[in-house]
Scaffold this active site. Structure first.
Site, short mmCIF file in Angstrom:
data_model
loop_
_atom_site.label_atom_id
_atom_site.label_comp_id
_atom_site.label_asym_id
_atom_site.label_seq_id
_atom_site.Cartn_x
_atom_site.Cartn_y
_atom_site.Cartn_z
N TYR A 89 56.82 -27.95 -64.91
CA TYR A 89 55.46 -27.61 -65.33
C TYR A 89 54.55 -27.72 -64.11
CZ TYR A 89 51.19 -27.86 -68.25
OH TYR A 89 49.96 -27.65 -68.82
N LYS A 119 56.75 -23.37 -66.11
CA LYS A 119 55.46 -22.97 -66.63
C LYS A 119 54.49 -23.03 -65.46
CE LYS A 119 51.57 -24.05 -69.59
NZ LYS A 119 50.90 -25.02 -70.50
N VAL A 162 52.51 -19.70 -72.16
CA VAL A 162 52.21 -20.89 -72.95
C VAL A 162 50.76 -21.24 -72.66
CG1 VAL A 162 52.79 -23.30 -73.43
CG2 VAL A 162 54.59 -21.71 -72.71
#
EC number: 4.1.3.3
Length: 266
Positions: A89, A119, A162
């Site tokens: 992330y 992400k 996301v």
């Protein structure tokens, strides 16, 4: 997922309407923490309860100062759940860890065999584009996390998204995805601009986690509760202005908005 369209829409829709008649399609649990031991414990727990993958943010109190140090940290967490797909992330604005994702991905699967993607929550489209360009032979997931720039990321090869705004701007986002998939780029751009108008508006009012919770409550009618300190509740003034803007942009009609549970958020 058989097609890129289905993959894109499925990943974005997971943040919009996550429940199917059989429950959640996939659950990726974030296990990042300031303590390596805590991250490992969370990773093991995720594996024990049947998660489909784990994701980890960079530690941000004692920050890793180069790629190798960060990868070593991530490797130790991934090893605690060796059967689970592993995702990084990347959100440097919050962690303060400025190691470029492009640099991090170079050779990462040699150190972390379960690595499956990242992400990317940063506005640096050069870095994101190079992540995609330099890893075309690998089946990495490139999930974009800056909602107001999603269309640009799709052009560069994002495989999904996301984001928090999909909880209440999901219909407009799916319209943008559908237009992009049928190569109606003019319509896709108009949908992205419409999303940007709302985000730009609330940013000027002061927009963060507290305000996101209030808008989600407003739209869904589900009380999201107050934020945890040191965050403060969204003001009634913010909620009223956000509500009016949602209506003016035709995201929702006045009958769609539900403010009966706002006391818990404002």
């Amino acid at each position: 997922m058989a097609s890129r369209k289905k993959k894109l829409q499925g990943l974005v829709a997971a943040t919009i309407t996550p429940m199917t008649e059989h429950g959640l399609d996939q659950v990726v649990i974030h296990v990042g923490a300031l303590s390596l031991k805590e991250s490992q414990e969370l990773a093991r727990h995720a594996a024990e309860i049947g998660a489909d993958g784990i994701a980890v943010i960079a530690p941000f109190f004692l920050k890793p100062w180069n790629k190798d140090v960060l990868i070593n940290f991530l490797k130790e967490v991934a090893a605690a759940a060796p059967a689970l797909p592993f995702y990084y992330y990347h959100i440097p604005a919050l962690t303060g860890v400025k190691i470029r994702a492009e640099e991090l991905l170079d050779g990462i699967q040699e150190k972390i065999p379960t690595f499956q993607g990242l992400k990317f929550s940063d506005t640096d489209l050069l870095d994101f584009g190079q992540c995609v360009d330099q890893n075309r032979e690998r089946q990495f997931a490139f999930l974009f996390g800056v909602d107001e720039q999603l269309l640009s990321a799709l052009v560069m090869g994002a495989t999904g998204a996301v984001g928090s705004t999909y909880n209440y701007l999901g219909k407009k986002t799916n319209q943008m995805l559908e237009a992009f998939e049928r190569k109606d780029f003019s319509s896709a751009l108009n949908h992205q601009f419409c999303i940007q108008r709302f985000i730009n508006f609330v940013l000027k009012l002061g927009f963060g986690v507290s305000q996101t919770k209030a808008i989600m409550t407003l739209v869904s009618g589900i009380p999201m509760g107050p934020p945890r300190p040191p965050l403060q509740r969204a003001s009634r003034e913010f909620i009223d202005e956000a509500k009016a803007r949602l209506e003016s942009l035709d995201f929702l009609s006045s009958t769609d908005l539900k403010d009966g549970n706002l006391e818990s958020c404002s």
